[in-house]
Scaffold this motif. Structure first.
Motif, PDB file in Angstrom:
ATOM      1  N   ASP A   9      14.504   7.858   4.563  1.00  0.00           N
ATOM      2  CA  ASP A   9      15.915   7.817   4.693  1.00  0.00           C
ATOM      3  C   ASP A   9      16.430   7.646   3.406  1.00  0.00           C
ATOM      4  O   ASP A   9      15.877   7.373   2.310  1.00  0.00           O
ATOM      5  CB  ASP A   9      16.491   6.717   5.483  1.00  0.00           C
ATOM      6  CG  ASP A   9      16.497   6.954   6.941  1.00  0.00           C
ATOM      7  OD1 ASP A   9      17.288   7.920   7.199  1.00  0.00           O
ATOM      8  OD2 ASP A   9      15.682   6.302   7.553  1.00  0.00           O
ATOM      9  N   LYS A  12      20.526   3.870   0.425  1.00  0.00           N
ATOM     10  CA  LYS A  12      21.961   3.200   0.726  1.00  0.00           C
ATOM     11  C   LYS A  12      22.950   3.731  -0.273  1.00  0.00           C
ATOM     12  O   LYS A  12      24.169   4.091   0.238  1.00  0.00           O
ATOM     13  CB  LYS A  12      21.943   1.727   1.054  1.00  0.00           C
ATOM     14  CG  LYS A  12      22.993   1.450   1.649  1.00  0.00           C
ATOM     15  CD  LYS A  12      22.913  -0.231   2.005  1.00  0.00           C
ATOM     16  CE  LYS A  12      24.078  -0.820   2.820  1.00  0.00           C
ATOM     17  NZ  LYS A  12      23.901  -2.365   2.877  1.00  0.00           N
ATOM     18  N   HIS A  15      24.723   7.126   0.655  1.00  0.00           N
ATOM     19  CA  HIS A  15      25.275   7.023   2.007  1.00  0.00           C
ATOM     20  C   HIS A  15      26.812   7.443   1.839  1.00  0.00           C
ATOM     21  O   HIS A  15      27.391   6.669   0.722  1.00  0.00           O
ATOM     22  CB  HIS A  15      25.021   5.980   2.783  1.00  0.00           C
ATOM     23  CG  HIS A  15      25.323   6.140   4.287  1.00  0.00           C
ATOM     24  ND1 HIS A  15      26.576   5.869   4.643  1.00  0.00           N
ATOM     25  CD2 HIS A  15      24.662   6.493   5.400  1.00  0.00           C
ATOM     26  CE1 HIS A  15      26.524   5.860   5.978  1.00  0.00           C
ATOM     27  NE2 HIS A  15      25.471   6.486   6.422  1.00  0.00           N
ATOM     28  N   PRO A  18      28.229   3.242   2.238  1.00  0.00           N
ATOM     29  CA  PRO A  18      27.287   2.350   2.392  1.00  0.00           C
ATOM     30  C   PRO A  18      27.671   1.195   3.039  1.00  0.00           C
ATOM     31  O   PRO A  18      26.478   0.349   3.410  1.00  0.00           O
ATOM     32  CB  PRO A  18      27.145   2.110   1.000  1.00  0.00           C
ATOM     33  CG  PRO A  18      27.934   3.340  -0.030  1.00  0.00           C
ATOM     34  CD  PRO A  18      28.760   3.805   1.117  1.00  0.00           C
ATOM     35  N   VAL A  21      26.147   1.285   7.417  1.00  0.00           N
ATOM     36  CA  VAL A  21      24.761   1.855   7.462  1.00  0.00           C
ATOM     37  C   VAL A  21      24.210   1.461   8.851  1.00  0.00           C
ATOM     38  O   VAL A  21      24.289  -0.088   8.956  1.00  0.00           O
ATOM     39  CB  VAL A  21      23.899   1.836   6.373  1.00  0.00           C
ATOM     40  CG1 VAL A  21      22.520   2.240   6.828  1.00  0.00           C
ATOM     41  CG2 VAL A  21      24.653   2.564   5.266  1.00  0.00           C
ATOM     42  N   THR A  23      21.685  -0.255  11.212  1.00  0.00           N
ATOM     43  CA  THR A  23      20.895  -1.272  10.632  1.00  0.00           C
ATOM     44  C   THR A  23      20.108  -1.912  11.938  1.00  0.00           C
ATOM     45  O   THR A  23      20.878  -2.422  12.889  1.00  0.00           O
ATOM     46  CB  THR A  23      21.459  -2.291   9.717  1.00  0.00           C
ATOM     47  OG1 THR A  23      22.134  -1.799   8.549  1.00  0.00           O
ATOM     48  CG2 THR A  23      20.358  -3.325   9.115  1.00  0.00           C
ATOM     49  N   GLU A  54      17.113   0.055   8.013  1.00  0.00           N
ATOM     50  CA  GLU A  54      18.395   0.828   7.527  1.00  0.00           C
ATOM     51  C   GLU A  54      17.976   2.437   7.910  1.00  0.00           C
ATOM     52  O   GLU A  54      17.116   2.933   7.604  1.00  0.00           O
ATOM     53  CB  GLU A  54      18.984   0.659   6.243  1.00  0.00           C
ATOM     54  CG  GLU A  54      19.431  -0.601   5.986  1.00  0.00           C
ATOM     55  CD  GLU A  54      20.175  -0.857   4.698  1.00  0.00           C
ATOM     56  OE1 GLU A  54      19.601  -0.348   3.671  1.00  0.00           O
ATOM     57  OE2 GLU A  54      20.710  -1.755   4.333  1.00  0.00           O
ATOM     58  N   THR A  56      19.947   5.459   7.124  1.00  0.00           N
ATOM     59  CA  THR A  56      21.023   6.012   6.228  1.00  0.00           C
ATOM     60  C   THR A  56      21.101   7.484   6.619  1.00  0.00           C
ATOM     61  O   THR A  56      22.205   8.083   6.371  1.00  0.00           O
ATOM     62  CB  THR A  56      20.655   6.042   4.734  1.00  0.00           C
ATOM     63  OG1 THR A  56      19.330   6.576   4.502  1.00  0.00           O
ATOM     64  CG2 THR A  56      20.629   4.687   4.158  1.00  0.00           C
ATOM     65  N   ASN A  59      24.863   9.716   9.003  1.00  0.00           N
ATOM     66  CA  ASN A  59      26.031   9.284   8.184  1.00  0.00           C
ATOM     67  C   ASN A  59      27.376  10.165   8.622  1.00  0.00           C
ATOM     68  O   ASN A  59      27.980  10.432   7.857  1.00  0.00           O
ATOM     69  CB  ASN A  59      25.450  10.037   6.796  1.00  0.00           C
ATOM     70  CG  ASN A  59      24.956  11.574   7.031  1.00  0.00           C
ATOM     71  OD1 ASN A  59      25.523  12.112   7.830  1.00  0.00           O
ATOM     72  ND2 ASN A  59      24.326  11.696   5.825  1.00  0.00           N
TER      73      ASN A  59
END
Length: 132
Positions: A9, A12, A15, A18, A21, A23, A54, A56, A59
């Motif tokens: 990914d 972060k 993203h 951020p 995200v 998780t 995570e 990311t 999105n």
């Protein structure tokens, strides 16, 4: 990780949001505890021992269905977690429907991974089928 390969990914920081995200928090299985019958309650888990994963690549609410982590789900590494394999956001984004199930039931057909190893690692998911 037991057997899931996590896709790469983006960081972060790249993203678009951020602070939002997806998780997952995983507890590494303790196979020694699994010798107890029935399986004990996961009372020894401490937040500082959980693995934070995570995703990311998720999105966009509009692309949530396509970007959801189906193939590298955290339930592969923490068998107490459900396998969330489908998500359906409403058009206005106010609600999301999640479809989750026992991942073990989806293991059918020929598999190159040692089946007894899969069964051993997925023991906690059997509890989903026990009568209450």
């Amino acid at each position: 990780a037991m057997y899931a390969t996590v896709r790469d990914d983006s960081p972060k920081s790249k993203h678009p949001s951020p602070e939002h995200v997806l998780t997952a928090y995983l507890e590494q299985p303790n196979f020694e505890e699994w010798e107890q019958k029935p399986l004990p309650v996961r009372a020894k888990a401490k937040s500082n021992l959980l693995e934070k994963r995570e995703y990311t690549r998720l999105n966009s609410c509009k692309k949530m269905i396509q970007q959801w982590p189906i193939d590298d789900t955290p339930s592969e590494d923490d068998p107490f977690l459900p396998w969330i394999h489908d998500v359906f956001p409403t058009a206005d984004g106010k609600f999301i429907q999640f479809v989750a199930q026992n991942r073990r039931r989806c293991r059918t057909g020929v598999n190159k991974v040692n089946e007894s190893d899969i069964i051993r690692k997925m023991q906690p998911q059997v509890a989903i089928f026990q009568h209450v």
